[in-house]
Design a protein around this motif. Structure first.
Motif, PDB file in Angstrom:
ATOM      1  N   LYS A 195      42.141  51.464  45.456  1.00  0.00           N
ATOM      2  CA  LYS A 195      42.523  50.131  45.942  1.00  0.00           C
ATOM      3  C   LYS A 195      42.413  49.098  44.821  1.00  0.00           C
ATOM      4  O   LYS A 195      43.102  48.102  44.829  1.00  0.00           O
ATOM      5  CB  LYS A 195      41.639  49.735  47.129  1.00  0.00           C
ATOM      6  N   ASN A 196      41.530  49.322  43.849  1.00  0.00           N
ATOM      7  CA  ASN A 196      41.405  48.477  42.649  1.00  0.00           C
ATOM      8  C   ASN A 196      41.112  47.009  42.985  1.00  0.00           C
ATOM      9  O   ASN A 196      41.956  46.137  42.835  1.00  0.00           O
ATOM     10  CB  ASN A 196      42.653  48.594  41.772  1.00  0.00           C
ATOM     11  N   TYR A 197      39.909  46.740  43.410  1.00  0.00           N
ATOM     12  CA  TYR A 197      39.468  45.383  43.721  1.00  0.00           C
ATOM     13  C   TYR A 197      39.272  44.573  42.443  1.00  0.00           C
ATOM     14  O   TYR A 197      39.187  45.128  41.348  1.00  0.00           O
ATOM     15  CB  TYR A 197      38.155  45.426  44.519  1.00  0.00           C
ATOM     16  N   ASP A 198      39.164  43.234  42.588  1.00  0.00           N
ATOM     17  CA  ASP A 198      39.007  42.346  41.434  1.00  0.00           C
ATOM     18  C   ASP A 198      37.607  42.401  40.829  1.00  0.00           C
ATOM     19  O   ASP A 198      37.381  41.850  39.762  1.00  0.00           O
ATOM     20  CB  ASP A 198      39.319  40.903  41.831  1.00  0.00           C
ATOM     21  N   ILE A 199      36.670  43.018  41.517  1.00  0.00           N
ATOM     22  CA  ILE A 199      35.305  43.133  41.004  1.00  0.00           C
ATOM     23  C   ILE A 199      35.035  44.591  40.648  1.00  0.00           C
ATOM     24  O   ILE A 199      35.683  45.496  41.170  1.00  0.00           O
ATOM     25  CB  ILE A 199      34.263  42.620  42.030  1.00  0.00           C
ATOM     26  N   HIS A 200      34.075  44.799  39.762  1.00  0.00           N
ATOM     27  CA  HIS A 200      33.682  46.151  39.382  1.00  0.00           C
ATOM     28  C   HIS A 200      32.825  46.742  40.493  1.00  0.00           C
ATOM     29  O   HIS A 200      31.833  46.135  40.912  1.00  0.00           O
ATOM     30  CB  HIS A 200      32.906  46.130  38.059  1.00  0.00           C
ATOM     31  N   LEU A 201      33.187  47.910  40.972  1.00  0.00           N
ATOM     32  CA  LEU A 201      32.426  48.591  42.015  1.00  0.00           C
ATOM     33  C   LEU A 201      31.897  49.906  41.470  1.00  0.00           C
ATOM     34  O   LEU A 201      32.630  50.671  40.852  1.00  0.00           O
ATOM     35  CB  LEU A 201      33.298  48.859  43.239  1.00  0.00           C
ATOM     36  N   SER A 202      30.610  50.142  41.709  1.00  0.00           N
ATOM     37  CA  SER A 202      30.033  51.430  41.324  1.00  0.00           C
ATOM     38  C   SER A 202      29.410  52.063  42.562  1.00  0.00           C
ATOM     39  O   SER A 202      28.933  51.377  43.464  1.00  0.00           O
ATOM     40  CB  SER A 202      28.998  51.247  40.212  1.00  0.00           C
ATOM     41  N   PHE A 203      29.429  53.367  42.587  1.00  0.00           N
ATOM     42  CA  PHE A 203      28.959  54.127  43.742  1.00  0.00           C
ATOM     43  C   PHE A 203      27.712  54.895  43.329  1.00  0.00           C
ATOM     44  O   PHE A 203      27.694  55.579  42.320  1.00  0.00           O
ATOM     45  CB  PHE A 203      30.043  55.100  44.210  1.00  0.00           C
TER      46      PHE A 203
END
Length: 160
Positions: free
Chosen positions: A147-155
């Motif tokens: 989806k490529n959100y504007d914020i960096h997401l880490s799992f």
């Protein structure tokens, strides 16, 4: 019940290393001589000062390259402000940790729309996702990445 956390955090030491490498490159490069260009960092900000707009943009590019080489997401550099005085131009980046409520609600809504049996809860700047099936958690991770959100997401914190 299997679960994982979605967070948005950066490694402070890696950011300091990237800023230090940028400083060294700016000092040594010929095109930055006598332009009074500098890069400084504090706890949650990175600032670039220069005498001209084009040297500011060149220093900004150097900083972005160093972030990329150290595997720090460029998305942390998306929130900035420019200040211009007659003698210098200054760009200040604000490095944010945690997922803001608006973005968290959007991610939770996306998760619940994809799978009704999956649970997602906002917890103090992060999102905890739980499901009965491990495979559904892994598939939602991939869909969130796509989806490529504007914020960096880490799992992280994946538990069975």
């Amino acid at each position: 019940m299997p679960s994982f956390d979605i967070t948005s955090e950066f490694d402070k030491q890696e950011v300091l290393n990237a800023v230090d490498q940028s400083k060294r490159e700016i000092v040594n490069r010929y095109d930055f001589k006598n332009t009074s260009t500098s890069i400084d960092s504090s706890e949650s900000t990175v600032s670039i000062n220069s005498a001209t707009k084009d040297r500011l943009l060149a220093a900004d590019q150097v900083l972005r390259e160093k972030f990329a080489k150290r595997n720090i997401s460029i998305k942390f550099l998306s929130d900035f402000s420019d200040e211009e005085t007659p003698s210098e131009i200054k760009r200040v980046y604000t490095l944010k940790t945690g997922i803001e409520t608006v973005d968290a609600k959007e991610i939770v809504k996306f998760i619940k729309d994809k799978d009704k049996k999956m649970q997602a809860a906002i917890q103090d700047g992060s999102i905890r996702v739980t499901s009965k099936k491990r495979d559904s958690l892994q598939s939602i991770m991939n869909e969130i990445k796509d989806k490529n959100y504007d914020i960096h997401l880490s799992f992280g914190n994946f538990r069975d």
